[in-house]
Design an enzyme around this catalytic site. Structure first.
Site: not given
Length: 407
Positions: A163, A300, A330, A335, A392, A394
């Site tokens: 992301c 984020h 968001k 997202h 940010f 995974f």
């Protein structure tokens, strides 16, 4: 001045609108693009919430051979890039005679992979998969398609960083220009919106289940958040060296001042505070600014319990007593994943150009971490000329960009 990296064009195709004007109006009016999709419920989804997006019909715009190689997200990226090139007054003749590069964030092309596998399982004949499948199914499908359509001759690479992909694409494009390796780079991020692309996210209970009120489901930083809502589309920014932009007579919209990055070195899906903090510090250091020059922070914050909490702690640790407005767009878009780091630069740019900060929708009750931030639940009319944007992903990948309006 030779190392100065500027933004000369932008283009967007998102659930908030199919172009910059539509998106600006949606941001200003606090419009949400989130809906309930009954088809997802029929497929066995725990949550049927999604951003609503129409796949563009490119028939009559691109030829059949070009269209057959393009999955959903490449079509979004094409639309966003056409607008960005027009916005930058960057003509095909220029791209034919100069080494224009492309860095685009994309980290999946699930639908094409699933469809190919279904044909193999059902028909037992790989010859029936079709010639376009291989090009649709690769992670590099966006840069692969756009570089051919626009006949690009410079750097050609997909950034695959979960992301944070779209943000890293812009940061890396800026680094290439700053080091004299390219003069112009098309940068951005794209995300497919089809159910096949995010079923596994639903399977780990990542999504909000506030299905009765779709527009209230994405609630970054709010105490009662229960998960993210998936979205997508594409966003493109044109980066150029200052010298190239001046020589072309291009519109100079802003400067990419700082790019920070880090890895958490920790859990694969649970974010920490240290990694984001280091990314923020690095971007501020590279920009060479006082933090009080930053007028807005696009967080984020995806509306997940731990992620929003730790980002709030990181922002508070870095900014201390200085409390600029912090929001997550968001809350309106859900997202946008691989696209988000690029689209949120454009959302923030549109706010900066038009003197407002879009509301952090559904922020009704802070938790112990978000209570330390200045999070407006209503639109704020404010002039500012610098913002910071976090992304940010995974695996603990972090990216932070600082953008300054051109004087």
């Amino acid at each position: 001045m030779n190392n100065k990296v500027v933004i000369t064009g932008m283009g967007i195709y998102s659930c908030l609108g199919k172009n910059l004007d539509e998106v600006r109006d949606s941001l200003y009016n606090g419009k949400s693009g989130i809906v309930f999709d009954p088809a997802r419920k029929e497929m066995g989804f725990r949550s049927a919430l999604t951003a609503q997006l129409e796949v563009p019909d490119l028939k009559g715009i691109l030829n059949r051979n070009q269209r057959v190689y393009m999955p959903e997200q490449a079509k979004y990226a094409y639309m966003a890039t056409v607008e960005a090139l027009q916005n930058a007054r960057l003509e095909q003749d220029y791209m034919d005679s100069h080494e224009v590069g492309i860095f685009y964030g994309n980290d999946s092309s699930a639908e094409a992979v699933v469809q190919s596998a279904d044909i193999m399982r059902e028909k037992k004949d790989t010859m029936l998969i079709g010639s376009g499948s291989i090009f649709q199914s690769m992670n590099s499908t966006v840069t692969m398609n756009l570089s051919c359509i626009f006949r690009l001759k410079g750097m050609n690479m997909t950034v695959s960083a979960a992301c944070a992909s779209g943000s890293h694409a812009i940061g890396l494009g800026a680094l290439l220009i700053r080091n004299g390796l390219q003069e112009t780079v098309i940068c951005g991020g794209a995300q497919e919106v089809n159910p096949l692309s995010i079923g596994s996210f639903d399977g780990i209970s990542a999504f909000s289940v506030r299905e009765s009120e779709p527009t209230k489901a994405s609630r970054p930083f709010d105490r009662d958040r229960d998960g993210l809502v998936p979205g997508g589309g594409a966003a493109t920014v044109i980066l150029e060296s200052y010298g190239s932009a001046k020589k072309r007579g291009a519109p100079i919209l802003a400067e990419v001042l700082g790019y920070g990055f880090s890895s958490n070195g920790d859990h694969i899906s649970v974010p920490n505070v240290d990694g984001p903090s280091r990314s923020l510090h690095m971007a501020i250091r590279q920009a060479g600014i006082d933090i009080r020059e930053i007028g807005y922070i696009n967080a984020h914050a995806t509306s997940t319990p731990i992620g929003d909490h730790n980002e709030a702690l990181a922002i508070d640790a870095v900014f201390g007593d200085y409390k600029p407005e912090v929001t997550s767009t968001k809350s309106q878009t859900g997202h946008e994943m691989w696209m988000a780091g690029a689209s949120e630069i454009i959302y923030s740019m549109l706010m900066m150009q038009n003197g407002f900060i879009a509301p952090n929708l559904n922020f009704e009750n802070p938790d112990e971490a978000s209570a330390n931030l200045n999070i407006p639940a209503q639109r704020v009319d404010k002039q500012f000329d610098m913002f910071l944007s976090n992304s940010f992903g995974f695996g603990g990948t972090n990216s932070t960009l600082i953008i300054r309006k051109e004087a």
